[in-house]
Design an enzyme around this catalytic site. Structure first.
Site, PDB file in Angstrom:
ATOM      1  N   TYR A  81       0.667  -1.375   0.375  1.00  0.00           N
ATOM      2  CA  TYR A  81      -0.281  -0.313   0.174  1.00  0.00           C
ATOM      3  C   TYR A  81       0.402   1.224   0.050  1.00  0.00           C
ATOM      4  CZ  TYR A  81      -3.221   3.742   2.164  1.00  0.00           C
ATOM      5  OH  TYR A  81      -4.226   4.392   2.597  1.00  0.00           O
ATOM      6  N   LYS A 124       0.859   4.248  -2.892  1.00  0.00           N
ATOM      7  CA  LYS A 124       0.564   5.648  -2.323  1.00  0.00           C
ATOM      8  C   LYS A 124       1.643   6.810  -2.584  1.00  0.00           C
ATOM      9  CE  LYS A 124      -3.896   4.740  -1.329  1.00  0.00           C
ATOM     10  NZ  LYS A 124      -4.517   6.266  -1.945  1.00  0.00           N
ATOM     11  N   VAL A 143      -8.244   7.730   9.553  1.00  0.00           N
ATOM     12  CA  VAL A 143      -9.805   8.536   9.370  1.00  0.00           C
ATOM     13  C   VAL A 143     -10.825   7.408   9.891  1.00  0.00           C
ATOM     14  CG1 VAL A 143     -11.968   9.690   7.835  1.00  0.00           C
ATOM     15  CG2 VAL A 143      -8.560   9.081   7.462  1.00  0.00           C
ATOM     16  N   HIS A 184     -10.606  -1.173  10.043  1.00  0.00           N
ATOM     17  CA  HIS A 184      -9.417  -0.164  10.585  1.00  0.00           C
ATOM     18  C   HIS A 184      -9.354  -0.704  12.025  1.00  0.00           C
ATOM     19  CE1 HIS A 184      -7.798   2.194   6.525  1.00  0.00           C
ATOM     20  NE2 HIS A 184      -6.499   1.615   7.477  1.00  0.00           N
ATOM     21  N   LYS A 194     -16.813  -4.920  17.442  1.00  0.00           N
ATOM     22  CA  LYS A 194     -16.987  -6.285  18.087  1.00  0.00           C
ATOM     23  C   LYS A 194     -16.861  -5.911  19.410  1.00  0.00           C
ATOM     24  CE  LYS A 194     -11.893  -6.203  17.962  1.00  0.00           C
ATOM     25  NZ  LYS A 194     -10.825  -7.277  17.890  1.00  0.00           N
ATOM     26  N   ASP A 250       1.159  -5.749  16.323  1.00  0.00           N
ATOM     27  CA  ASP A 250       1.061  -4.129  16.368  1.00  0.00           C
ATOM     28  C   ASP A 250       1.489  -3.185  15.920  1.00  0.00           C
ATOM     29  OD1 ASP A 250       0.563  -4.155  19.125  1.00  0.00           O
ATOM     30  OD2 ASP A 250       2.711  -4.047  20.458  1.00  0.00           O
TER      31      ASP A 250
HETATM   32  P1  NAP Z   1     -12.919   2.807   1.367  1.00  0.00           P
HETATM   33  O1  NAP Z   1     -13.851   3.343   2.924  1.00  0.00           O
HETATM   34  O2  NAP Z   1     -13.225   1.728   0.877  1.00  0.00           O
HETATM   35  O3  NAP Z   1     -13.997   3.320   0.200  1.00  0.00           O
HETATM   36  C1  NAP Z   1     -12.530   3.311  -0.954  1.00  0.00           C
HETATM   37  C2  NAP Z   1     -13.982   3.236  -1.838  1.00  0.00           C
HETATM   38  O4  NAP Z   1     -12.488   2.663  -3.486  1.00  0.00           O
HETATM   39  C3  NAP Z   1     -15.075   2.719  -2.255  1.00  0.00           C
HETATM   40  O5  NAP Z   1     -15.666   3.853  -3.140  1.00  0.00           O
HETATM   41  C4  NAP Z   1     -14.851   1.573  -3.628  1.00  0.00           C
HETATM   42  O6  NAP Z   1     -15.770   1.595  -4.336  1.00  0.00           O
HETATM   43  C5  NAP Z   1     -14.010   2.623  -4.002  1.00  0.00           C
HETATM   44  N1  NAP Z   1     -12.700   1.442  -4.944  1.00  0.00           N
HETATM   45  C6  NAP Z   1     -12.192   0.654  -4.688  1.00  0.00           C
HETATM   46  N2  NAP Z   1     -12.242  -0.362  -6.227  1.00  0.00           N
HETATM   47  C7  NAP Z   1     -12.231   0.857  -6.671  1.00  0.00           C
HETATM   48  C8  NAP Z   1     -12.006  -0.513  -8.147  1.00  0.00           C
HETATM   49  N3  NAP Z   1     -11.616  -0.840  -8.654  1.00  0.00           N
HETATM   50  N4  NAP Z   1     -12.833   0.500  -8.482  1.00  0.00           N
HETATM   51  C9  NAP Z   1     -13.430   1.548  -8.547  1.00  0.00           C
HETATM   52  N5  NAP Z   1     -14.051   2.375  -7.234  1.00  0.00           N
HETATM   53  C10 NAP Z   1     -12.952   1.359  -6.689  1.00  0.00           C
HETATM   54  O7  NAP Z   1     -12.110   3.583   1.968  1.00  0.00           O
HETATM   55  P2  NAP Z   1     -11.842   5.567   2.240  1.00  0.00           P
HETATM   56  O8  NAP Z   1     -10.999   5.284   4.072  1.00  0.00           O
HETATM   57  O9  NAP Z   1     -13.065   6.475   2.605  1.00  0.00           O
HETATM   58  O10 NAP Z   1     -10.650   5.571   2.245  1.00  0.00           O
HETATM   59  C11 NAP Z   1     -10.720   6.536   0.354  1.00  0.00           C
HETATM   60  C12 NAP Z   1      -8.849   7.282   0.541  1.00  0.00           C
HETATM   61  O11 NAP Z   1      -8.831   7.587   1.604  1.00  0.00           O
HETATM   62  C13 NAP Z   1      -8.214   6.729   0.029  1.00  0.00           C
HETATM   63  O12 NAP Z   1      -7.379   6.986  -1.667  1.00  0.00           O
HETATM   64  C14 NAP Z   1      -7.620   5.958   1.287  1.00  0.00           C
HETATM   65  O13 NAP Z   1      -6.101   5.473   0.667  1.00  0.00           O
HETATM   66  C15 NAP Z   1      -7.178   7.184   1.808  1.00  0.00           C
HETATM   67  N6  NAP Z   1      -6.857   7.645   2.940  1.00  0.00           N
HETATM   68  C16 NAP Z   1      -8.070   6.154   4.086  1.00  0.00           C
HETATM   69  C17 NAP Z   1      -7.608   6.316   5.231  1.00  0.00           C
HETATM   70  C18 NAP Z   1      -8.702   5.402   6.384  1.00  0.00           C
HETATM   71  O14 NAP Z   1      -8.174   5.578   7.484  1.00  0.00           O
HETATM   72  N7  NAP Z   1      -9.546   4.713   6.555  1.00  0.00           N
HETATM   73  C19 NAP Z   1      -6.722   6.606   6.333  1.00  0.00           C
HETATM   74  C20 NAP Z   1      -5.777   7.287   5.524  1.00  0.00           C
HETATM   75  C21 NAP Z   1      -6.165   7.613   3.665  1.00  0.00           C
HETATM   76  P3  NAP Z   1     -16.806   0.564  -3.819  1.00  0.00           P
HETATM   77  O15 NAP Z   1     -18.093   1.281  -2.703  1.00  0.00           O
HETATM   78  O16 NAP Z   1     -17.625   0.442  -4.662  1.00  0.00           O
HETATM   79  O17 NAP Z   1     -16.797  -0.561  -2.919  1.00  0.00           O
HETATM   80  P1  GDP Z   2      -2.481   1.193  11.061  1.00  0.00           P
HETATM   81  O1  GDP Z   2      -3.176   2.526  11.562  1.00  0.00           O
HETATM   82  O2  GDP Z   2      -2.879   1.528  10.146  1.00  0.00           O
HETATM   83  O3  GDP Z   2      -1.716   0.291  11.765  1.00  0.00           O
HETATM   84  O4  GDP Z   2      -4.374   0.550  10.805  1.00  0.00           O
HETATM   85  P2  GDP Z   2      -5.116  -0.258  11.521  1.00  0.00           P
HETATM   86  O5  GDP Z   2      -6.514   1.460  11.802  1.00  0.00           O
HETATM   87  O6  GDP Z   2      -5.459  -1.542  11.350  1.00  0.00           O
HETATM   88  O7  GDP Z   2      -5.121  -0.059  13.682  1.00  0.00           O
HETATM   89  C1  GDP Z   2      -4.221  -1.252  13.698  1.00  0.00           C
HETATM   90  C2  GDP Z   2      -3.417  -1.107  15.620  1.00  0.00           C
HETATM   91  O8  GDP Z   2      -4.560  -1.183  15.654  1.00  0.00           O
HETATM   92  C3  GDP Z   2      -2.672  -2.284  15.735  1.00  0.00           C
HETATM   93  O9  GDP Z   2      -1.662  -1.606  16.980  1.00  0.00           O
HETATM   94  C4  GDP Z   2      -3.453  -3.051  16.563  1.00  0.00           C
HETATM   95  O10 GDP Z   2      -2.467  -4.118  16.798  1.00  0.00           O
HETATM   96  C5  GDP Z   2      -4.247  -2.583  16.828  1.00  0.00           C
HETATM   97  N1  GDP Z   2      -5.691  -2.999  17.061  1.00  0.00           N
HETATM   98  C6  GDP Z   2      -6.079  -3.155  18.230  1.00  0.00           C
HETATM   99  N2  GDP Z   2      -7.312  -3.557  17.743  1.00  0.00           N
HETATM  100  C7  GDP Z   2      -7.765  -4.035  16.751  1.00  0.00           C
HETATM  101  C8  GDP Z   2      -8.573  -4.346  15.483  1.00  0.00           C
HETATM  102  O11 GDP Z   2      -9.410  -5.176  15.831  1.00  0.00           O
HETATM  103  N3  GDP Z   2      -8.874  -4.809  14.057  1.00  0.00           N
HETATM  104  C9  GDP Z   2      -7.382  -3.807  13.727  1.00  0.00           C
HETATM  105  N4  GDP Z   2      -7.336  -3.639  12.286  1.00  0.00           N
HETATM  106  N5  GDP Z   2      -6.077  -3.038  14.692  1.00  0.00           N
HETATM  107  C10 GDP Z   2      -6.616  -3.277  15.833  1.00  0.00           C
END
Ligand code: NAP
Ligand code: GDP
Length: 339
Positions: free
Chosen positions: A161, A165, A191, A204, A212, A295
């Site tokens: 990833y 990215k 997020v 996440h 859970k 972790d």
């Molecule tokens: P998400 O809820 O999983 O949403 C991902 C979206 O991407 C969904 O709408 C999905 O479509 C679409 N997608 C995935 N594969 C695709 C494909 N092959 N063609 C077309 N669409 C596709 O993710 P999110 O958390 O909103 O993340 C949004 C952005 O923020 C991403 O770029 C991610 O890397 C970044 N980001 C997220 C976090 C986080 O903690 N979540 C943190 C930092 C950065 P469907 O709905 O149809 O599946």
């Molecule tokens: P990261 O922030 O990109 O590392 O991803 P996560 O949002 O998955 O957070 C991971 C951290 O949360 C690690 O330290 C895991 O051990 C801890 N963690 C504790 N419980 C959970 C759980 O139920 N799901 C996930 N994804 N992580 C957990």
């Protein structure tokens, strides 16, 4: 080639890379049905975030598979966006990343290359893509800032990833150098919010813990937190991120990315995050830690100094309030939530 004749070698200063849009504005949001996409849609449609005459188009994988260049190109030709918020990605928590580094690498490289090229071909003036603080080097000094993305290998748990990215930043610089494009990226921290992926294995930490705890409460079992609880994270509420995305789209004119994060002092341990989930859901059972589980990266403490230089008065929703709203949303939408 001399520096004088190659405009591409101009320094990338703020304002240096503006391309103005005259005429109607059409914003295409890829990944528009995901966590961040839904939050942006809420801000645009419910908080008056859209401006007069703007058209907003939110697409998901059902509208086009962005892994496929022909489908991606057709989608961009159909909508001809002037502005793009590019969110679509293969996304997951630590444990999904550890299982599928190759898929994260390949899928995200394809999606990003297709989207950026298709946007360029329809002459989109702005593309704001999404990086993450989890792509930063593992072995680093703190706080991490925007200049440090490429300074060393990422944590081994999510290298697929991370490298995919990081290439968005390389793409953006190359589009600017070769074509003068002002395509940029934001770097959010972890997020969370309504419409997150609450799948326990793939999601996440916060949605995983919320789901859970919800089940453990119903079944009278302990809540099992994975890992030691010691790692530290900065969390950003999806609605705060959405509001910042709109600002970036309109007001931020650098090609260089910008970290979108709460302050360093708002970083919490996973244990503190679990306790906050317990409080928000009113969970009454025991909390245990499964230290056989990974972790991941210990911390990724990011500096929001650049953001605050631009927006000194931006107010983040307090973590506990945002978490409570997210828990309430999950409970109210349990049947239809992504899980
Ligand atoms: P998400 O809820 O999983 O949403 C991902 C979206 O991407 C969904 O709408 C999905 O479509 C679409 N997608 C995935 N594969 C695709 C494909 N092959 N063609 C077309 N669409 C596709 O993710 P999110 O958390 O909103 O993340 C949004 C952005 O923020 C991403 O770029 C991610 O890397 C970044 N980001 C997220 C976090 C986080 O903690 N979540 C943190 C930092 C950065 P469907 O709905 O149809 O599946
Ligand atoms: P990261 O922030 O990109 O590392 O991803 P996560 O949002 O998955 O957070 C991971 C951290 O949360 C690690 O330290 C895991 O051990 C801890 N963690 C504790 N419980 C959970 C759980 O139920 N799901 C996930 N994804 N992580 C957990």
């Amino acid at each position: 080639m001399s520096e004088k004749k190659n405009p591409a070698l101009k320094p990338r200063l703020m304002g240096d890379s503006r391309q103005e849009q005259s005429g109607p504005i059409r914003v295409l949001v890829t990944g528009g049905r995901g966590l961040v996409g839904r939050a942006i849609e809420h801000v645009v449609r419910k908080e008056g975030g859209a401006r007069e005459g703007e058209e907003w188009i939110f697409i998901s994988s059902k509208d086009a598979n962005l892994l496929d260049m022909a489908e991606t190109r057709a989608m961009f030709q159909r909508h001809r966006p002037t502005h793009v918020i590019h969110l679509a990605a293969m996304v997951g928590g630590l444990f999904k990343n550890m299982r599928a580094n190759l898929d994260f690498l390949r899928n995200n490289i394809y999606i990003n290359d297709n989207v950026l090229q298709a946007a360029h071909e329809v002459d989109a003036v702005r593309v704001v893509s999404c990086l993450s603080t989890c792509i930063f080097p593992d072995n680093t000094s703190y706080p991490i800032d925007e200049t440090m993305i490429h300074n060393g290998p990422p944590h081994q748990s999510n290298f697929g990833y991370s490298y995919a990215k990081r290439m968005i930043d390389v793409h953006n610089r190359a589009y600017h150098q070769q074509y003068g494009r002002c395509y940029t990226a934001v770097i959010p921290t972890n997020v969370f919010g309504p419409h997150d992926n609450f799948n326990i294995e793939d999601g996440h930490v916060l949605p995983g813990l919320i789901h859970k705890a919800y089940i453990a409460q119903k079944e009278g079992n302990p809540l099992v937190v994975w890992g030691s609880g010691n790692p530290r994270r900065q969390f950003i509420y999806s609605l705060d991120l959405a509001r910042l995305f709109l600002w970036v789209l309109r007001e931020y004119h650098e090609v260089d990315p910008i970290i979108l994060s709460v302050g360093e002092d708002e970083e919490v341990s996973i244990k503190e995050a679990a306790e906050a989930v317990v409080e928000s859901l009113g969970f009454k059972g025991q909390v245990t830690y499964d230290t056989t589980k990974a972790d991941g990266q210990f911390k990724k403490t990011a500096s929001n100094a650049k953001l605050l230089r631009y927006l000194p008065n931006f107010t983040f929703t307090p973590f506990k309030q945002a978490l409570k709203e997210t828990c309430d949303w999950f409970v109210a939408n349990y049947d239809t939530a992504r899980k």
